[in-house]
Design a protein around this motif. Structure first.
Motif, short mmCIF file in Angstrom:
data_model
loop_
_atom_site.label_atom_id
_atom_site.label_comp_id
_atom_site.label_asym_id
_atom_site.label_seq_id
_atom_site.Cartn_x
_atom_site.Cartn_y
_atom_site.Cartn_z
N THR A 42 11.32 -0.54 8.08
CA THR A 42 10.52 0.13 7.06
C THR A 42 9.09 0.34 7.56
OG1 THR A 42 10.03 0.15 4.70
CG2 THR A 42 9.76 -1.94 5.83
N ALA A 44 4.78 0.79 7.45
CA ALA A 44 3.64 -0.08 7.16
C ALA A 44 3.23 -0.02 5.70
CB ALA A 44 2.46 0.30 8.06
N TRP A 45 3.31 1.14 5.08
CA TRP A 45 2.90 1.26 3.68
C TRP A 45 3.76 0.36 2.79
CZ3 TRP A 45 5.16 2.53 -0.91
CH2 TRP A 45 4.29 2.72 -1.98
N ARG A 46 5.06 0.38 3.00
CA ARG A 46 5.97 -0.44 2.19
C ARG A 46 5.76 -1.93 2.47
NH1 ARG A 46 12.18 1.15 2.31
NH2 ARG A 46 11.78 2.36 0.45
N ARG A 48 2.92 -3.34 3.50
CA ARG A 48 1.63 -3.71 2.89
C ARG A 48 1.76 -3.81 1.37
NH1 ARG A 48 -1.32 -0.41 5.37
NH2 ARG A 48 -2.23 -1.86 6.83
N SER A 49 2.46 -2.89 0.76
CA SER A 49 2.64 -2.91 -0.69
C SER A 49 3.34 -4.19 -1.15
CB SER A 49 3.45 -1.68 -1.11
OG SER A 49 3.72 -1.70 -2.48
N ASN A 52 0.99 -7.16 -0.71
CA ASN A 52 -0.01 -7.16 -1.77
C ASN A 52 0.56 -7.63 -3.10
OD1 ASN A 52 -2.09 -6.30 -0.13
ND2 ASN A 52 -1.84 -4.15 -0.63
#
Length: 181
Positions: A42, A44-46, A48-49, A52
């Motif tokens: 997957t 990086a955005w997923r 990081r989300s 978080n």
């Protein structure tokens, strides 16, 4: 690469919820989930989300630098910090594991916050054992097919956009492309 003994970060506490744990215990969980998501292929955005979302539930702030195969992150609670650098030795696509990790993150606010670090890492151990549905050969053939299909469609679109009607000597996958003027 060396193995990471995630359970060593829990202090082997089985009766204290993760929300009451130290910053290193919370950070280890956050980092492990991020690394496992990254290992599934997957983006990086997923990753990081998800990191978080866990951080918010655990009462820490997490900053992360996420590459294709590495995560460098710092978690802090206003008083203490914990920084870690994690790397994968290989990556691939495993949608079965990804699905279970997403469920883990989604259920965390209702279920995970009441579990100890040890219990949560035990659950992640189970998820980590999930293997992909396809063999490396099948994945390689699928990737080759997808690449060929993309390349063919790209060249067909490029040919259709050219205004020249002269036939070209350049041919790809049975398609004759017009020459550029």
């Amino acid at each position: 690469h060396m193995n990471i003994y995630w359970h060593d970060y829990t202090g082997h506490v089985k009766d204290k919820p993760i929300t009451e744990a130290s910053v290193p215990v919370k950070a280890a969980l956050i980092g492990r989930v991020g690394l496992m998501l990254l290992s599934c292929g997957t983006g990086a955005w997923r990753v990081r989300s998800s990191m978080n979302a866990l951080s918010e539930q655990l009462g820490v702030t997490c900053t992360a630098s996420i590459g294709l195969m590495t995560i460098v992150y710092t978690c802090f609670d206003g008083h203490k910090t914990f920084t870690n650098s994690l790397a994968l030795n290989n990556t691939g696509v495993n949608t079965s594991k990804l699905n279970q990790l997403e469920r883990f993150v989604k259920k965390f606010p209702k279920e995970g916050v009441h579990m100890s670090g040890e219990q949560l890492h035990n659950r992640l151990d189970e998820i980590e054992k999930i293997r992909g549905l396809y063999t490396p050969l099948q994945l390689g053939l699928a990737a080759a097919f997808a690449c060929a299909a993309f390349s063919s469609s790209y060249f067909c679109l490029t040919a259709a956009q050219n205004s020249s009607h002269r036939p070209s000597l350049i041919s790809f996958a049975g398609q004759t492309l017009p020459e550029k003027s």
